[in-house]
Design a protein around this motif. Structure first.
Motif, mmCIF file in Angstrom:
data_model
loop_
_atom_site.group_PDB
_atom_site.id
_atom_site.type_symbol
_atom_site.label_atom_id
_atom_site.label_comp_id
_atom_site.label_asym_id
_atom_site.label_seq_id
_atom_site.Cartn_x
_atom_site.Cartn_y
_atom_site.Cartn_z
ATOM 1 N N GLU A 111 48.927 -34.210 25.895
ATOM 2 C CA GLU A 111 47.593 -34.206 26.491
ATOM 3 C C GLU A 111 47.433 -35.381 27.462
ATOM 4 O O GLU A 111 46.874 -35.222 28.555
ATOM 5 C CB GLU A 111 46.541 -34.301 25.392
ATOM 6 N N GLN A 112 47.946 -36.571 27.079
ATOM 7 C CA GLN A 112 47.869 -37.734 27.961
ATOM 8 C C GLN A 112 48.705 -37.524 29.221
ATOM 9 O O GLN A 112 48.279 -37.876 30.330
ATOM 10 C CB GLN A 112 48.347 -38.985 27.220
ATOM 11 N N VAL A 113 49.910 -36.972 29.040
ATOM 12 C CA VAL A 113 50.775 -36.698 30.194
ATOM 13 C C VAL A 113 50.070 -35.764 31.172
ATOM 14 O O VAL A 113 50.027 -36.007 32.387
ATOM 15 C CB VAL A 113 52.123 -36.093 29.734
ATOM 16 N N ASN A 114 49.500 -34.695 30.646
ATOM 17 C CA ASN A 114 48.834 -33.718 31.502
ATOM 18 C C ASN A 114 47.647 -34.350 32.233
ATOM 19 O O ASN A 114 47.429 -34.097 33.422
ATOM 20 C CB ASN A 114 48.359 -32.537 30.661
ATOM 21 N N LYS A 115 46.890 -35.190 31.526
ATOM 22 C CA LYS A 115 45.731 -35.836 32.137
ATOM 23 C C LYS A 115 46.158 -36.753 33.282
ATOM 24 O O LYS A 115 45.574 -36.725 34.376
ATOM 25 C CB LYS A 115 44.969 -36.630 31.078
ATOM 26 N N LEU A 116 47.188 -37.575 33.042
ATOM 27 C CA LEU A 116 47.653 -38.502 34.069
ATOM 28 C C LEU A 116 48.222 -37.770 35.278
ATOM 29 O O LEU A 116 47.958 -38.132 36.431
ATOM 30 C CB LEU A 116 48.708 -39.449 33.477
ATOM 31 N N VAL A 117 49.001 -36.730 35.024
ATOM 32 C CA VAL A 117 49.622 -35.989 36.126
ATOM 33 C C VAL A 117 48.570 -35.258 36.944
ATOM 34 O O VAL A 117 48.599 -35.293 38.183
ATOM 35 C CB VAL A 117 50.681 -35.001 35.586
ATOM 36 N N THR A 118 47.629 -34.584 36.291
ATOM 37 C CA THR A 118 46.626 -33.826 37.038
ATOM 38 C C THR A 118 45.694 -34.758 37.825
ATOM 39 O O THR A 118 45.267 -34.416 38.935
ATOM 40 C CB THR A 118 45.797 -32.930 36.098
ATOM 41 N N GLU A 119 45.396 -35.942 37.263
ATOM 42 C CA GLU A 119 44.561 -36.902 37.993
ATOM 43 C C GLU A 119 45.297 -37.429 39.226
ATOM 44 O O GLU A 119 44.709 -37.544 40.311
ATOM 45 C CB GLU A 119 44.164 -38.068 37.084
ATOM 46 N N ALA A 120 46.581 -37.756 39.061
ATOM 47 C CA ALA A 120 47.361 -38.234 40.201
ATOM 48 C C ALA A 120 47.480 -37.150 41.267
ATOM 49 O O ALA A 120 47.367 -37.419 42.470
ATOM 50 C CB ALA A 120 48.748 -38.684 39.740
ATOM 51 N N ALA A 121 47.700 -35.914 40.825
ATOM 52 C CA ALA A 121 47.822 -34.795 41.766
ATOM 53 C C ALA A 121 46.525 -34.585 42.535
ATOM 54 O O ALA A 121 46.537 -34.310 43.746
ATOM 55 C CB ALA A 121 48.200 -33.518 41.016
ATOM 56 N N ALA A 122 45.387 -34.738 41.859
ATOM 57 C CA ALA A 122 44.103 -34.582 42.533
ATOM 58 C C ALA A 122 43.900 -35.690 43.564
ATOM 59 O O ALA A 122 43.437 -35.438 44.683
ATOM 60 C CB ALA A 122 42.971 -34.605 41.498
ATOM 61 N N THR A 123 44.270 -36.902 43.203
ATOM 62 C CA THR A 123 44.138 -38.034 44.114
ATOM 63 C C THR A 123 44.947 -37.813 45.386
ATOM 64 O O THR A 123 44.518 -38.172 46.481
ATOM 65 C CB THR A 123 44.601 -39.332 43.430
#
Length: 442
Positions: A111-123
């Motif tokens: 869940e943490q991995v997915n959150k970090l990756v999706t936030e970076a991708a959005a940025t």
């Protein structure tokens, strides 16, 4: 985030040659530092010493006050973005960005991995490309993926090694803007190596100019441009570069190939006792005398010259004036050119003219020069004899204040849009996988 301190760093190879020679720099938390210089000046070597890919021969490297000379790259918590992207072709964009988190075995839940990756991708505007492979992306998109991998590591600092050199000019401009905005939003300490003038002048809070392994000057882009310490910095920073014109001093005037120039008394006082100086003047401090406001005329000198040709660029135009220096001065100019990675400095003066000027090549014309803005250099030592160190320091201090304001504004806007940074661990990596030092640093 962290401060980085370089205390008298030296890097010598087997033959004893110092690729980096006694460099000291204090990089503040959140600061964006640019390392610039000609090929072989030691800028990439210095960056690799910071991240741990090159051993330090002498001196100390501190991260947040802790000595890290002997720490492995994975233990320095620094993220490096390479020139060639260093992406894994068989992995999707999602898995490339997640890679450093996967290496930190057990430290992040899915869940943490997915959150970090999706936030970076959005940025980085990569959300629609997360399931694609690197081969199907443009150069700019690949570079964004490499930056996304750096972001998710939540590293103490980002290190960039000429990240835009493989992109075309238009894309470089776009990516410059994106890197600048990202760095401000994250407020992360960043060190960026480039040979590109525009990147150096537009991205950095401060720019460190290197020559043959030695630090020549570190200051804000504006201080480097307006108050260069020596001939090398003056000639290297700026495009078109500063003009250098030999001159002798007689009867309170500078005698040059352009004629006698009236110079402010305070400038002449700083070169008292010198027989020969090099006059340094930026192209934009010339103008078609017919277009100069009457109130400005007394602050400069008018000379007559025949331009070889002009180049009209729409908003302005460049004019070119050839001159013939004596053999000794020509050799000095050529030596300076070699230091700046050029074959020679042509004995040519570049002047910037208003777009409305009707001056054309082959015709004699009257040109005005703002003599308040020129610099006088010692041709032997290269020192800028007329540098105002106090005024230069004020420019760099002002840039530091502006940096703090920009970071605060960018982060406030980011929070308002709901793009806050997650806290999911330190993102450290295991050097047992992913290509040794190279993977650990990226």
């Amino acid at each position: 985030m962290a401060s980085i301190t370089l205390n008298n760093l030296v890097k010598k190879y087997g033959d004893g040659f110092p690729a980096v020679n006694d460099i000291s720099i204090d990089i503040a938390d959140g600061e964006f530092i640019i390392l610039v210089g000609p090929s072989g000046c030691g800028k990439s070597t210095l960056l690799r010493m910071i991240v741990g890919l090159e051993d330090i021969t002498d001196g100390e490297l501190l991260i947040d006050g802790e000595r890290v000379n002997d720490k492995a790259p994975r233990d320095r918590n620094l993220a490096m973005v390479f020139q060639n992207y260093a992406l894994y072709p068989h992995l999707t964009v999602y898995e490339n960005i997640a890679f450093p988190l996967r290496l930190a075995k057990g430290k992040h839940s899915e869940e943490q991995v997915n959150k970090l990756v999706t936030e970076a991708a959005a940025t980085l505007e990569l959300t629609d490309h997360l399931q694609r492979k690197p081969a199907n992306l443009s150069g700019g998109q690949r570079q964004r993926v490499a930056m996304g991998r750096a972001i998710v590591r939540q590293a103490d600092a980002f290190l960039f090694d000429e990240p835009l050199s493989n992109l075309d000019a238009k894309l470089r401009g776009q990516m410059r803007s994106e890197i600048s905005q990202m760095q401000r939003r994250l407020g992360v300490t960043s060190v960026y190596v480039t040979h590109d003038q525009t990147e150096a002048m537009t991205l950095g809070d401060r720019v460190a100019v290197l020559k043959m392994g030695e630090l020549q000057q570190i200051a804000s882009p504006r201080e480097l441009y307006e108050q260069p310490r020596n001939l090398f910095v003056a000639g290297f920073i700026g495009s078109p570069s500063m003009n250098f014109i030999p001159a002798t001093i007689e009867n309170g005037k500078l005698q040059t190939v352009l004629g006698d120039l009236d110079v402010p008394a305070e400038k002449l006082a700083k070169v008292e006792g010198k027989k020969v100086v090099l006059v340094g003047v930026r192209p934009e401090f010339f103008e078609d005398a017919k277009l100069v406001e009457e109130s400005k005329l007394p602050h400069g000198s008018i000379f007559t010259a025949t331009l070889t040709h002009t180049e009209w660029l729409g908003n302005e135009q460049y004019g070119y004036i050839n001159f013939n220096p004596d053999p000794e001065m020509r050799e000095l100019l050529n030596n300076l050119a070699r230091e700046m990675d050029a074959d020679e400095l042509r004995p040519q003066i570049v002047v910037t003219l208003d777009a409305a000027s009707r001056i054309r090549g082959g015709r004699e014309a009257e040109i005005w020069l703002d003599t308040r803005k020129l610099h006088l250099f010692d041709p032997e030592s290269g020192e800028n004899l007329t540098r105002d160190a106090e005024a230069g320091a004020a420019l760099t201090a002002e840039a530091g204040e502006e940096r703090a304001e920009e970071i605060a504004t960018a982060q406030e806007a980011d929070r308002a849009q709901g793009h806050g940074t997650s806290d999911a661990g330190d993102g450290s990596t295991d050097n047992g996988q992913g290509g040794g030092k190279h993977a650990a640093a990226s």
